[in-house]
Design a protein around this motif. Structure first.
Motif, PDB file in Angstrom:
ATOM      1  N   LEU A 190       0.678  -1.040   0.131  1.00 51.29           N
ATOM      2  CA  LEU A 190       0.056  -0.343   0.007  1.00 51.29           C
ATOM      3  C   LEU A 190       0.981   1.448   0.074  1.00 51.29           C
ATOM      4  O   LEU A 190       0.636   1.981  -0.939  1.00 51.29           O
ATOM      5  N   ARG A 191       1.739   1.256   0.480  1.00 48.21           N
ATOM      6  CA  ARG A 191       2.534   2.306   0.513  1.00 48.21           C
ATOM      7  C   ARG A 191       3.832   2.784  -0.357  1.00 48.21           C
ATOM      8  O   ARG A 191       3.859   3.623  -0.994  1.00 48.21           O
ATOM      9  N   HIS A 221       8.724   7.457   8.999  1.00 47.42           N
ATOM     10  CA  HIS A 221       9.248   8.135  10.071  1.00 47.42           C
ATOM     11  C   HIS A 221       8.606   9.505   9.541  1.00 47.42           C
ATOM     12  O   HIS A 221      10.454  10.157   9.739  1.00 47.42           O
ATOM     13  N   SER A 222       8.233  10.146   9.158  1.00 47.64           N
ATOM     14  CA  SER A 222       8.093  11.330   8.533  1.00 47.64           C
ATOM     15  C   SER A 222       8.293  12.728  10.074  1.00 47.64           C
ATOM     16  O   SER A 222       8.597  12.938   9.463  1.00 47.64           O
ATOM     17  N   LEU A 232       4.089   8.308  11.052  1.00 47.32           N
ATOM     18  CA  LEU A 232       2.179   7.208  10.929  1.00 47.32           C
ATOM     19  C   LEU A 232       2.797   5.861  11.682  1.00 47.32           C
ATOM     20  O   LEU A 232       1.889   5.219  12.382  1.00 47.32           O
ATOM     21  N   HIS A 233       4.197   5.891  12.320  1.00 49.51           N
ATOM     22  CA  HIS A 233       4.230   4.536  13.940  1.00 49.51           C
ATOM     23  C   HIS A 233       5.177   5.584  14.772  1.00 49.51           C
ATOM     24  O   HIS A 233       5.376   6.836  14.636  1.00 49.51           O
ATOM     25  N   VAL A 271      -1.468   7.899   4.640  1.00 49.12           N
ATOM     26  CA  VAL A 271       0.055   7.278   3.612  1.00 49.12           C
ATOM     27  C   VAL A 271       0.235   8.233   2.033  1.00 49.12           C
ATOM     28  O   VAL A 271       1.140   9.136   2.036  1.00 49.12           O
ATOM     29  N   HIS A 272      -1.080   8.524   1.693  1.00 45.59           N
ATOM     30  CA  HIS A 272      -1.100   9.071   0.507  1.00 45.59           C
ATOM     31  C   HIS A 272      -0.563  10.878   0.474  1.00 45.59           C
ATOM     32  O   HIS A 272       0.144  11.118   0.071  1.00 45.59           O
ATOM     33  N   LYS A 273      -0.974  11.639   1.705  1.00 44.70           N
ATOM     34  CA  LYS A 273      -0.133  13.258   2.074  1.00 44.70           C
ATOM     35  C   LYS A 273       1.435  12.343   2.226  1.00 44.70           C
ATOM     36  O   LYS A 273       1.858  13.786   2.063  1.00 44.70           O
ATOM     37  N   ARG A 274       1.948  11.517   3.128  1.00 48.50           N
ATOM     38  CA  ARG A 274       3.117  12.132   3.743  1.00 48.50           C
ATOM     39  C   ARG A 274       4.074  11.567   2.425  1.00 48.50           C
ATOM     40  O   ARG A 274       5.190  12.066   1.900  1.00 48.50           O
ATOM     41  N   ALA A 275       3.475  10.652   1.171  1.00 41.69           N
ATOM     42  CA  ALA A 275       3.968   9.384   0.327  1.00 41.69           C
ATOM     43  C   ALA A 275       4.138  10.922  -0.467  1.00 41.69           C
ATOM     44  O   ALA A 275       5.428  11.211  -1.486  1.00 41.69           O
TER      45      ALA A 275
END
Length: 161
Positions: A16-17, A44-45, A55-56, A118-122
């Motif tokens: 997914l990521r 780890h943004s 995220l984690h 995930v989408h925003k951070r990617a």
């Protein structure tokens, strides 16, 4: 002996990521090392940006994740390729992964809060770091570790391939 299925950090979550990262890399592509590094930055943004929380959970000694991230990312990418959401191309630098025409609509139809994060951070990770070569990505990750983590990770060649 039974194999334990992990609810998190399994090949589906890595896939997914990876799909989100590939969406924002498109029309370019990335090799396994680049995708693993960008994935680390997505997860780890908070270590790389004041805009996002990670995220984690920010556990100590996160660099140990690098021992397994590459193989789990490979499994996630195999899953994407198996279902036609990504494909592999070969060029002069090796195997590269690219989003297929089916990948983006599939990702866009997933509507959970986690997928949005995930989408925003990617998108952020690719815009900030996506044009860097693999060595520069590794240096950026190394700079996010404390001294002991960096020494362990790089002395054992985790990020050097």
């Amino acid at each position: 002996m039974t194999k334990t299925n992990l609810a998190f950090n399994n090949h589906v979550e890595y896939g997914l990521r990876a799909l989100a990262i590939l969406k924002h890399l498109y029309p370019t592509y990335g090799d396994l090392d680049k995708l693993a590094c960008l994935d680390y930055m997505v997860v780890h943004s908070g270590d790389f940006s004041n805009t996002f929380d990670s995220l984690h959970a920010p556990i100590p000694h996160r660099s140990s994740e690098l021992y397994i991230r590459r193989s789990l990312m490979r499994d996630g990418l195999k899953l994407l390729c198996q279902y036609g959401l990504a494909s592999v191309i070969s060029d002069e630098s090796g195997l590269q992964y690219v989003l297929t025409d089916e990948g983006e609509p599939f990702l866009d139809m997933l509507g959970s809060e986690y997928v949005e994060h995930v989408h925003k951070r990617a998108k952020w990770a690719v815009s900030e770091f996506g044009l860097l070569d693999n060595e520069s990505l590794r240096r950026s990750i190394q700079q996010s570790f404390n001294g002991t983590d960096a020494e362990i990770a790089f002395r054992t060649h985790i990020l050097r391939g």
